[in-house]
Enzyme design. Structure first.
Site, PDB file in Angstrom:
ATOM      1  N   HIS A 238      49.393 -37.557  66.105  1.00 29.39           N
ATOM      2  CA  HIS A 238      50.173 -36.452  65.912  1.00 29.39           C
ATOM      3  C   HIS A 238      51.370 -36.458  66.489  1.00 29.39           C
ATOM      4  O   HIS A 238      52.389 -35.622  65.831  1.00 29.39           O
ATOM      5  CB  HIS A 238      49.210 -35.417  66.396  1.00 29.39           C
ATOM      6  CG  HIS A 238      48.216 -34.900  65.672  1.00 29.39           C
ATOM      7  ND1 HIS A 238      48.286 -34.844  64.167  1.00 29.39           N
ATOM      8  CD2 HIS A 238      46.904 -34.661  65.923  1.00 29.39           C
ATOM      9  CE1 HIS A 238      47.389 -34.317  63.962  1.00 29.39           C
ATOM     10  NE2 HIS A 238      46.335 -34.117  64.682  1.00 29.39           N
TER      11      HIS A 238
ATOM     12  N   TYR B  87      39.534 -32.881  57.540  1.00 30.24           N
ATOM     13  CA  TYR B  87      38.706 -33.580  58.752  1.00 30.24           C
ATOM     14  C   TYR B  87      37.572 -34.052  57.937  1.00 30.24           C
ATOM     15  O   TYR B  87      36.911 -33.608  57.144  1.00 30.24           O
ATOM     16  CB  TYR B  87      38.404 -32.384  59.438  1.00 30.24           C
ATOM     17  CG  TYR B  87      39.429 -31.603  60.241  1.00 30.24           C
ATOM     18  CD1 TYR B  87      40.206 -32.255  61.167  1.00 30.24           C
ATOM     19  CD2 TYR B  87      39.771 -30.129  60.311  1.00 30.24           C
ATOM     20  CE1 TYR B  87      41.154 -31.690  62.061  1.00 30.24           C
ATOM     21  CE2 TYR B  87      40.745 -29.617  60.862  1.00 30.24           C
ATOM     22  CZ  TYR B  87      41.236 -30.549  61.764  1.00 30.24           C
ATOM     23  OH  TYR B  87      42.270 -29.751  62.496  1.00 30.24           O
TER      24      TYR B  87
ATOM     25  N   ASP C  88      46.930 -32.690  59.876  1.00 30.25           N
ATOM     26  CA  ASP C  88      45.516 -32.450  59.855  1.00 30.25           C
ATOM     27  C   ASP C  88      45.321 -32.015  58.625  1.00 30.25           C
ATOM     28  O   ASP C  88      44.914 -30.697  58.192  1.00 30.25           O
ATOM     29  CB  ASP C  88      44.954 -31.557  60.846  1.00 30.25           C
ATOM     30  CG  ASP C  88      44.809 -32.121  62.280  1.00 30.25           C
ATOM     31  OD1 ASP C  88      44.616 -33.421  62.301  1.00 30.25           O
ATOM     32  OD2 ASP C  88      45.098 -31.410  63.126  1.00 30.25           O
TER      33      ASP C  88
ATOM     34  N   HIS D  39      43.484 -40.429  66.805  1.00 34.16           N
ATOM     35  CA  HIS D  39      43.820 -39.434  65.995  1.00 34.16           C
ATOM     36  C   HIS D  39      44.909 -38.663  66.589  1.00 34.16           C
ATOM     37  O   HIS D  39      45.953 -38.100  66.000  1.00 34.16           O
ATOM     38  CB  HIS D  39      42.615 -38.373  65.702  1.00 34.16           C
ATOM     39  CG  HIS D  39      42.769 -37.258  65.389  1.00 34.16           C
ATOM     40  ND1 HIS D  39      41.949 -36.672  63.987  1.00 34.16           N
ATOM     41  CD2 HIS D  39      43.744 -36.101  65.689  1.00 34.16           C
ATOM     42  CE1 HIS D  39      42.432 -35.527  63.606  1.00 34.16           C
ATOM     43  NE2 HIS D  39      43.055 -35.146  64.720  1.00 34.16           N
ATOM     44  N   GLU D  40      44.741 -38.323  67.945  1.00 32.58           N
ATOM     45  CA  GLU D  40      45.525 -37.605  68.603  1.00 32.58           C
ATOM     46  C   GLU D  40      46.997 -38.126  68.954  1.00 32.58           C
ATOM     47  O   GLU D  40      47.921 -37.548  68.736  1.00 32.58           O
ATOM     48  CB  GLU D  40      45.114 -37.123  70.149  1.00 32.58           C
ATOM     49  CG  GLU D  40      43.872 -36.251  70.051  1.00 32.58           C
ATOM     50  CD  GLU D  40      43.918 -34.856  68.975  1.00 32.58           C
ATOM     51  OE1 GLU D  40      45.197 -34.683  69.018  1.00 32.58           O
ATOM     52  OE2 GLU D  40      42.975 -34.597  68.607  1.00 32.58           O
TER      53      GLU D  40
HETATM   54 ZN   LIG Z   1      44.406 -33.581  64.699  1.00 30.48          ZN
END
Ligand SMILES: [Zn+2]
Lengths: 363, 159
Positions: free
Chosen positions: A317, A329, A326, A313-314
């Site tokens: 980015h 979620y 985002d 996920h990170e």
């Molecule tokens: Zn995020």
């Protein structure tokens, strides 16, 4: 959470330069670059070294990779000569290796080192760790099949003053031809870079290392799925990215190609100083530093909303990786997003995470 | 839960009225603030998840779209992976009440270059509830609410 800008102070009055290995106690703590000069050089007992390998038996087709973690246990910042660490790959006789009790030949490069200057040192802050996974195949001779014992060199051969004591690991290696250092060298320098900052405990360093390796497996698995599956509206694709189109498939594939290459070729720093209830955060314009927070520590290593998935996920980015946002979620909102907007789903970090985690598994 | 859904289903899109203001011009290098005024125009209190909205108080997500003379200005603040929210992640708006939220956007976007900046918040709000007892609730139960905020412009002038 207070309204003081603890996550944003870095933008005020100019961007603070990030040095991968400087002491860094909290995200808003300005890095003290003078530390590198002022910290004393590490002496015996200042740095704990731990070695690990993913397997206890390696066939001739397997690379011989060892993960090295150096942790500053001195109670104050210390500096280390970079060439006596694996920070840039193996550039020195860093390991003691024996096969059935007999010393194994170092075949790696021998450098003629000049007297060290300030830039030849790295600083480990109090409690800070540096982790690197390096390939031993281009540096030591593994031509004979046998049981090999590997430890970190207590004293660097050739008169290095720094002493490193480590655990010793045993691994059965099937003999293979030597790899020329020229062929292996490039990969050692860049590949598998993971270090930590923000006073991670040794337990935290070990779970980050495990998660990092699992994230690499997720990234390469996702890329190979998108490469080897005939592009179509498969269950796995449509669940997270919506109605199939070749454009959509190729966009997601290019995202995972970038994510995979970031995990395998970039120096990634995982920082432990965050105490927010979130899983993790990044500054998208500051690759490849990932701050892990409270929810990260209670997450499982793999599976839905796992540590490894959080790293996917990170990583997605970063502007230079996939520049995701985002928009939604959680699995439920991400499934809805795939139905309501394929464009946003392809731009959503959690959608990439869930595709990579693929839990429960779909084809 | 079913009663709640009925209530929210009946809530019109304009349950939250939004006004935005920004200074007409700011000298390059000085902080840029944008003020959001969000009014609860319903007869019930609203419990609003602060994430990805002006309720965050400082930029902690890419909830704004900012352009300079038509070119996107990249967001440089933090981006979080969130799990289920906690009680403190919700803001309360009494019936008829207005929340005034002043955001220092220059903390997370580069406003150092002269030009005309357009700042937009297009929503939606990730989760809005009408009963205090319903929040915090898990991600899977979130109900997004649209919100229409006008786009504002501010001009950065050479100092
Ligand atoms: Zn995020």
């Amino acid at each position: 959470m207070s309204t003081s800008s603890r996550y944003l102070r870095w933008l005020v009055g100019g961007v603070v330069g990030f040095s991968l290995l400087s002491a860094c106690g909290a995200p808003d703590e300005q890095i003290d670059t003078a530390d590198g000069q002022s910290a004393p050089e590490a002496t015996a007992g200042d740095v704990a070294v731990s070695l690990s390998m993913g397997s206890t038996a390696l066939s001739a087709r397997d690379d011989v990779q060892v993960t090295v973690t150096l942790t500053n246990v001195a109670g104050h910042p210390v500096k280390l000569l970079k060439r006596n660490t694996p920070v840039d790959g193996i550039k020195n006789e860093l390991f003691n290796i024996t096969r059935n009790g007999a010393a194994v030949q170092y075949i790696g490069r021998h450098y003629k080192w000049a007297a060290p200057e300030a830039g030849d040192f790295l600083t480990l802050g109090t409690g800070e760790s540096l982790t690197r996974t390096v390939s031993l195949a281009g540096a030591y001779e593994f031509t004979e099949t046998g049981s090999y014992s590997i430890s970190y060199a207590e004293e660097i051969h050739g008169g290095g003053a720094t002493q490193f004591a480590s655990n010793s690991i045993n691994v059965w290696v099937e003999g293979r031809p030597n790899v020329l250092p020229e062929e292996a060298g490039e990969r050692e320098v860049t590949a598998f870079g993971l270090s930590t900052s923000g006073a991670c405990t040794s337990t935290e360093v070990s779970s980050i290392t495990t998660a990092f390796n699992s994230a690499k497996t997720y990234a390469s698995g996702s890329l190979s799925y998108l490469t080897n599956t005939t592009p179509s509206g498969t269950a796995r694709y449509t669940t997270w990215f919506g109605t199939y189109s070749s454009t959509g498939w190729n966009t997601v594939k290019s995202h995972f190609s970038s994510i995979n290459s970031a995990f395998t070729t970039k120096s990634v720093v995982v920082d432990c100083s965050c105490s927010d209830s979130a899983y993790a955060y990044v500054y998208p314009s500051q690759p490849y530093k990932i701050y892990v927070c409270n929810a990260f520590w209670s997450a499982p290593n793999t599976g839905t909303d796992s540590k490894a998935g959080t790293l996917i996920h990170e990583m997605s980015h970063f502007t230079v990786v996939a520049a995701t946002d985002d928009w939604a979620y959680g699995q439920s909102a991400c499934k809805s997003l795939a139905k309501s907007s394929v464009t946003k789903a392809r731009d959503n970090a959690d959608s990439h995470e869930y595709f990579a985690e693929n839990t429960p598994a779909q084809n | 839960m079913a009663a709640t859904q009925g209530t929210e289903g009946a809530t019109p899109a304009a349950a939250l009225r939004c006004e935005v203001s920004a200074p007409q011009s700011v000298k390059a290098g000085e902080p840029v603030h944008v003020t959001f005024r969000l009014t609860n125009s319903t007869a019930q209190p609203l419990f609003v998840l602060t994430w990805r909205s002006p309720f965050e108080g400082e930029p902690r997500s890419r909830f704004l779209e900012i352009t300079r003379d038509g070119t996107e200005v990249p967001y440089q603040g933090p981006m979080f992976k969130r799990g289920d929210p906690e009680a403190g992640d919700y803001a309360t708006l009494a019936p008829g009440a207005t929340a005034e939220l002043k955001i220092e956007v220059s903390l997370a976007y580069d406003f150092s270059r002269p030009g005309t900046y357009r700042i937009a918040f297009r929503g939606p709000l990730m989760d809005v509830a009408t009963q205090q007892a319903e929040v915090p609730r898990p991600l899977a139960q979130h109900r997004a609410m649209p919100v229409q905020c006008p786009v504002v412009e501010t001009t950065i002038v050479a100092p």
